[in-house]
Design a protein around this motif. Sequence first.
Motif, PDB file in Angstrom:
ATOM      1  N   UNK A   1      -1.318  -7.572   1.839  1.00 63.76           N
ATOM      2  CA  UNK A   1      -1.732  -6.815   0.649  1.00 63.76           C
ATOM      3  C   UNK A   1      -3.242  -6.641   0.554  1.00 63.76           C
ATOM      4  N   UNK A   2      -3.992  -7.701   0.855  1.00 64.86           N
ATOM      5  CA  UNK A   2      -5.443  -7.624   0.732  1.00 64.86           C
ATOM      6  C   UNK A   2      -6.045  -6.700   1.783  1.00 64.86           C
ATOM      7  N   UNK A   3      -5.641  -6.883   3.046  1.00 65.47           N
ATOM      8  CA  UNK A   3      -6.201  -6.063   4.128  1.00 65.47           C
ATOM      9  C   UNK A   3      -5.825  -4.596   3.940  1.00 65.47           C
ATOM     10  N   UNK A   4      -4.560  -4.337   3.668  1.00 71.30           N
ATOM     11  CA  UNK A   4      -4.126  -2.957   3.473  1.00 71.30           C
ATOM     12  C   UNK A   4      -4.800  -2.306   2.286  1.00 71.30           C
ATOM     13  N   UNK A   5      -4.956  -3.061   1.196  1.00 66.91           N
ATOM     14  CA  UNK A   5      -5.603  -2.507   0.009  1.00 66.91           C
ATOM     15  C   UNK A   5      -7.056  -2.147   0.254  1.00 66.91           C
TER      16      UNK A   5
ATOM     17  N   UNK B   1       0.806  -1.218   0.000  1.00 66.81           N
ATOM     18  CA  UNK B   1       0.000   0.000   0.000  1.00 66.81           C
ATOM     19  C   UNK B   1       0.840   1.271   0.000  1.00 66.81           C
ATOM     20  N   UNK B   2       2.062   1.224   0.544  1.00 67.54           N
ATOM     21  CA  UNK B   2       2.890   2.428   0.589  1.00 67.54           C
ATOM     22  C   UNK B   2       3.173   2.985  -0.810  1.00 67.54           C
ATOM     23  N   UNK B   3       3.636   2.161  -1.765  1.00 68.24           N
ATOM     24  CA  UNK B   3       3.862   2.728  -3.105  1.00 68.24           C
ATOM     25  C   UNK B   3       2.579   3.226  -3.759  1.00 68.24           C
ATOM     26  N   UNK B   4       1.449   2.553  -3.490  1.00 65.62           N
ATOM     27  CA  UNK B   4       0.179   3.012  -4.055  1.00 65.62           C
ATOM     28  C   UNK B   4      -0.200   4.373  -3.492  1.00 65.62           C
ATOM     29  N   UNK B   5      -0.098   4.513  -2.171  1.00 65.87           N
ATOM     30  CA  UNK B   5      -0.446   5.785  -1.531  1.00 65.87           C
ATOM     31  C   UNK B   5       0.492   6.900  -1.979  1.00 65.87           C
ATOM     32  N   UNK B   6       1.777   6.595  -2.114  1.00 67.04           N
ATOM     33  CA  UNK B   6       2.729   7.600  -2.580  1.00 67.04           C
ATOM     34  C   UNK B   6       2.410   8.025  -4.004  1.00 67.04           C
TER      35      UNK B   6
ATOM     36  N   UNK C   1       1.253  11.833  -5.818  1.00 66.14           N
ATOM     37  CA  UNK C   1       2.079  12.448  -6.849  1.00 66.14           C
ATOM     38  C   UNK C   1       3.545  12.106  -6.779  1.00 66.14           C
ATOM     39  N   UNK C   2       3.920  11.166  -5.913  1.00 65.72           N
ATOM     40  CA  UNK C   2       5.321  10.725  -5.826  1.00 65.72           C
ATOM     41  C   UNK C   2       5.603   9.759  -6.964  1.00 65.72           C
ATOM     42  N   UNK C   3       6.686   9.965  -7.700  1.00 69.73           N
ATOM     43  CA  UNK C   3       7.004   9.121  -8.848  1.00 69.73           C
ATOM     44  C   UNK C   3       7.580   7.781  -8.401  1.00 69.73           C
TER      45      UNK C   3
ATOM     46  N   UNK D   1      -9.209   5.259   3.156  1.00 68.94           N
ATOM     47  CA  UNK D   1      -8.207   6.274   2.879  1.00 68.94           C
ATOM     48  C   UNK D   1      -6.904   6.050   3.626  1.00 68.94           C
ATOM     49  N   UNK D   2      -5.874   6.789   3.189  1.00 72.62           N
ATOM     50  CA  UNK D   2      -4.550   6.616   3.766  1.00 72.62           C
ATOM     51  C   UNK D   2      -4.464   7.002   5.225  1.00 72.62           C
ATOM     52  N   UNK D   3      -5.213   8.025   5.630  1.00 67.46           N
ATOM     53  CA  UNK D   3      -5.161   8.442   7.025  1.00 67.46           C
ATOM     54  C   UNK D   3      -5.564   7.330   7.975  1.00 67.46           C
TER      55      UNK D   3
END
Length: 438
Positions: free
Chosen positions: A366-370, A246-251, A255-257, A377-379
């Motif tokens: 991956x499933x739970x975090x997604x 989830x970290x790369x998805x949220x980033x 707008x983080x590349x 939401x990320x918060x």
Amino acid sequence: MLVPQAADARFRRMVRETAGGLPREFWWLWVSTLVNRLGAFVVTFLSLYLTGDRGYSASYAGLVASLFGLGAAVSSIVAGILTDRIGRRPTLVAAQVGTALFTAVLGFTDGQVAIAVVAFLVGFCNNATRPAISAIIADIVPAADRGRAYSLNFWAINLGFGLSAAVAGLIATYGYLTLFLLDALSTLLCAVVIFVRIPETRPDAPAERADEPAVGLGTVVRDSRFMAVVGLTLLIALVMQQSSTTLPVDMGEQGITSSQYGLVISLNGLLIVLLQIPLTRWVEGRSRTAMLVAAALLIGWGFGMTALAGASAWWYAVTVAVWTIGEIGYTPTLMGLVAELSPPQARGRYQGVYSLSWSLALFLGPAVGGVVLDHAGGGVLWGTCGVCGTVAALGYALLGRRSGAPAGTGAVAAVAVAAPVTAAGKAPAEAEQAPTGV
């Protein structure tokens, strides 16, 4: 000239205190681990291979990753039992040969069902090495040195992984099949090293030792305090799993590349390589309970701070640094604890159940975090990570306070958790000698 000489003397003393006195067999195991991780290309690039090279959807790549984790979860128990029944070396060699075989097969496999099945088998064989390696270290390394040994092994894992990740992208330009075959070759080389250099280390079976009670898988599950440690580990593992899911998805949503994400997450491996050994020496003599509590809080709220990052790559880097420091203190300390809680004749089973917590996190994370990220939401996701770290910290604090438990397995668990961390992460002698069967 006196300053360089003094610095050189301090460096030599640090190396001697960190790496000296460990058995030769451990170093062969260490070399095997390093070589294995240097060639660990496939797991890192599997999702990119499936989506970019093979053209499958992201959801299918996620399914394959989950099946890989499911295979790892199943093998935790199976390999733990085999490690005790047939021995450490045959289990480890068979797991590495199986990993090499199925990794090579995966490079040639076509079709969604076939790829999913082979990925499950790769996950199964790959994770089957963990209980055997942990049991071998506990068998051959004296209790007074196990903490150092587990720290050095953890350091080798991250050093090899960091170097392999750096060169894997370049190798992939020649074709992903090259990655699969090199991965298989390095794993096969490790199997040869283990077969030639590592003797069987399994203690005598309980039937051959009247003073040792028989311990089965049911005994492990009924060991309530050990299972509490496993449950707390699962909480931390679920949090840690978000770093690659989830970290790369949220980033990306902020707008983080992808290149910025690569630089940020590479800080994890870099800090481990640079700080693992100095921090391991720094924690010697400190309370194990305090170490586990502090590490759980750093991991949980390191991820929790991600909620405040917004579009700042620098802030993401700060959060990675925080939870990485927690990881450096947490993993070796916990592995030393698990080794001490494991009866010699059942180390495979205990290590297998412990490994199950990480495997389940690989499957469920991956499933739970997604789901949480998509629907809340990320918060909420990162706040939940902070809560999980806090709950784990409270759990370790409670276990550490119960050092006055009655004799038996529970007493060993309580004493071991409360014990100070030494060069070995050693518990008091009575915990080493106390009966652990039921």
